[in-house]
Write an enzyme that holds these catalytic residues in place. Structure first.
Site, PDB file in Angstrom:
ATOM      1  N   HIS A   1       0.886  -1.206   0.040  1.00 32.90           N
ATOM      2  CA  HIS A   1       0.045  -0.008  -0.210  1.00 32.90           C
ATOM      3  C   HIS A   1       1.059   1.273   0.122  1.00 32.90           C
ATOM      4  O   HIS A   1       1.921   1.114   0.300  1.00 32.90           O
ATOM      5  CB  HIS A   1      -0.927   0.028   1.172  1.00 32.90           C
ATOM      6  CG  HIS A   1      -0.164   0.088   2.577  1.00 32.90           C
ATOM      7  ND1 HIS A   1       0.329   1.235   3.045  1.00 32.90           N
ATOM      8  CD2 HIS A   1       0.016  -0.869   3.472  1.00 32.90           C
ATOM      9  CE1 HIS A   1       0.764   1.093   4.320  1.00 32.90           C
ATOM     10  NE2 HIS A   1       0.646  -0.281   4.244  1.00 32.90           N
TER      11      HIS A   1
ATOM     12  N   CYS B   1       3.906  -4.644   6.571  1.00 32.28           N
ATOM     13  CA  CYS B   1       3.182  -4.190   5.237  1.00 32.28           C
ATOM     14  C   CYS B   1       4.289  -3.717   4.286  1.00 32.28           C
ATOM     15  O   CYS B   1       5.484  -3.541   4.813  1.00 32.28           O
ATOM     16  CB  CYS B   1       2.072  -3.452   5.428  1.00 32.28           C
ATOM     17  SG  CYS B   1       0.503  -4.046   5.816  1.00 32.28           S
TER      18      CYS B   1
END
Length: 177
Positions: free
Chosen positions: A139, A152
């Site tokens: 992301h 992440c």
């Protein structure tokens, strides 16, 4: 001769701008999403290099710097696939407690500590989220130049959007050391 020169000038008036446009413009990758199944696309993340690469039909089409999981919160390694796409995703674990529009407790892990009375949890924004395993995904996010996330894979905004637009659910994601 005049006729030939006139044709040449007209031809160049069309051909030169087209040639220059092809040399100077890198097309967005969104059109890749319409070109068949996911077997022809894959994302390969190199944690050691702090780079993500997008391949289409075996050809490299995009490279991006990343920031992966920091010590103690490492990004998972292995072969995965995109299992969720969420353009406006927010973390369900990390964020702030907010009351009446004001942050009352920031940078919290919802699993630790208590919620201040009258406040609500507001997760950290994670735009262009591509979930590939459990709570992990690629992301948009801050890139300080080293592994700094909670696991992440963060990408700069432009690249996060390009990767997001180019893949479908099921696209392979390979994360390697």
């Amino acid at each position: 001769m005049k006729k030939l020169l006139s044709r040449l000038v007209r031809w160049m008036a069309v051909a030169v701008p087209l040639a220059l446009a092809n040399c100077t413009h890198v097309p967005e990758l969104g059109a890749l999403a319409d070109q068949g199944g996911t077997s022809q696309r894959r994302i390969v993340v190199s944690l050691g290099e702090q780079k993500a690469r997008l391949y289409h039909q075996g050809k490299l089409v995009a490279v991006s710097p990343i920031s992966s999981g920091r010590e103690g919160k490492r990004s998972p390694v292995g072969r995965f696939s995109v299992i969720e796409k969420d353009i406006d995703h927010r973390s369900s674990l990390y964020g702030n407690y907010v009351r009446n529009g004001k942050v009352v407790k920031e940078n919290i892990d919802i699993r630790k500590g208590g919620r201040p009375p009258g406040s609500k949890f507001e997760g950290v924004p994670m735009p262009y989220f591509l979930r590939f395993s459990g709570a992990y995904g690629l992301h948009e996010g801050n890139l300080p130049g080293y592994p700094a996330s909670s696991g992440c894979i963060r990408l700069p905004k432009r690249q996060a959007k390009r990767f997001y637009d180019a893949v479908r659910l099921g696209t392979p994601v390979i994360v390697q050391r």
